[in-house]
Design a protein around this motif. Structure first.
Motif, mmCIF file in Angstrom:
data_model
loop_
_atom_site.group_PDB
_atom_site.id
_atom_site.type_symbol
_atom_site.label_atom_id
_atom_site.label_comp_id
_atom_site.label_asym_id
_atom_site.label_seq_id
_atom_site.Cartn_x
_atom_site.Cartn_y
_atom_site.Cartn_z
ATOM 1 N N GLY A 61 45.991 46.344 43.762
ATOM 2 C CA GLY A 61 45.171 47.270 42.984
ATOM 3 C C GLY A 61 45.896 48.563 42.693
ATOM 4 N N PHE A 62 46.611 49.097 43.675
ATOM 5 C CA PHE A 62 47.379 50.326 43.450
ATOM 6 C C PHE A 62 48.494 50.104 42.446
ATOM 7 N N MET A 63 49.198 48.981 42.557
ATOM 8 C CA MET A 63 50.278 48.692 41.611
ATOM 9 C C MET A 63 49.741 48.468 40.198
ATOM 10 N N MET A 64 48.572 47.838 40.086
ATOM 11 C CA MET A 64 47.960 47.656 38.771
ATOM 12 C C MET A 64 47.526 49.004 38.202
ATOM 13 N N LEU A 65 47.039 49.891 39.050
ATOM 14 C CA LEU A 65 46.575 51.209 38.617
ATOM 15 C C LEU A 65 47.726 52.062 38.101
ATOM 16 N N THR A 66 48.880 51.947 38.736
ATOM 17 C CA THR A 66 50.033 52.754 38.325
ATOM 18 C C THR A 66 50.858 52.089 37.239
ATOM 19 N N GLY A 67 50.485 50.889 36.820
ATOM 20 C CA GLY A 67 51.178 50.221 35.725
ATOM 21 C C GLY A 67 52.449 49.499 36.133
ATOM 22 N N ARG A 68 52.613 49.230 37.403
ATOM 23 C CA ARG A 68 53.824 48.545 37.877
ATOM 24 C C ARG A 68 53.650 47.039 37.988
ATOM 25 N N LEU A 69 52.440 46.559 37.764
ATOM 26 C CA LEU A 69 52.165 45.141 37.951
ATOM 27 C C LEU A 69 51.382 44.613 36.760
ATOM 28 N N ASN A 70 51.720 43.401 36.362
ATOM 29 C CA ASN A 70 51.012 42.736 35.280
ATOM 30 C C ASN A 70 49.570 42.492 35.693
ATOM 31 N N TRP A 71 48.621 42.791 34.827
ATOM 32 C CA TRP A 71 47.212 42.635 35.135
ATOM 33 C C TRP A 71 46.865 41.182 35.411
ATOM 34 N N ARG A 72 47.517 40.273 34.706
ATOM 35 C CA ARG A 72 47.231 38.852 34.886
ATOM 36 C C ARG A 72 47.621 38.380 36.293
ATOM 37 N N PHE A 73 48.794 38.809 36.761
ATOM 38 C CA PHE A 73 49.234 38.443 38.103
ATOM 39 C C PHE A 73 48.330 39.075 39.158
ATOM 40 N N GLY A 74 47.938 40.316 38.952
ATOM 41 C CA GLY A 74 47.048 40.994 39.892
ATOM 42 C C GLY A 74 45.701 40.298 39.995
ATOM 43 N N ALA A 75 45.157 39.896 38.848
ATOM 44 C CA ALA A 75 43.885 39.178 38.864
ATOM 45 C C ALA A 75 44.027 37.832 39.558
ATOM 46 N N THR A 76 45.177 37.189 39.390
ATOM 47 C CA THR A 76 45.421 35.909 40.057
ATOM 48 C C THR A 76 45.420 36.073 41.570
ATOM 49 N N VAL A 77 46.037 37.124 42.063
ATOM 50 C CA VAL A 77 46.065 37.379 43.512
ATOM 51 C C VAL A 77 44.654 37.619 44.042
#
Length: 100
Positions: A61-77
């Motif tokens: 969630g923190f990485m998605m918030l800061t734009g360092r992680l793809n939203w699709r991969f974050g949702a998959t996790v």
């Protein structure tokens, strides 16, 4: 008159009846396998796994918030964590839907 007979037959068919489910014992000699699976389930759903999952979701969630992680991969996790901890409920729902 036929519609009343059909309606009563439908009501009888849809009325709840006693389930004649039988408890099936584990096959002879499967004790170590059942024990290993119980250990694996306890490990995957225990306190340590819960703590690791909370930290993983927080990090994602923190990485998605800061734009360092793809939203699709974050949702998959996150969906994977929900499936892991909801597996018992999911299987129970499938079994009840299948009538087992």
């Amino acid at each position: 008159m036929k519609s009343i007979t059909r309606l009563s037959a439908l009501a009888l068919f849809l009325s709840p009846t006693a389930a004649f489910a039988q408890q099936v014992a584990d096959p002879q000699g499967s004790g170590p396998i059942v024990a290993a699976l119980a250990w694996l389930q306890g490990t995957l759903l225990g306190n340590v796994a819960t703590a690791v999952a909370v930290m993983a979701v927080a990090a994602v969630g923190f990485m998605m918030l800061t734009g360092r992680l793809n939203w699709r991969f974050g949702a998959t996790v996150i969906i994977g964590v929900f499936i892991l901890f909801g597996a018992g409920t999911i299987v129970a729902g499938i079994q009840s839907a299948a009538g087992g």
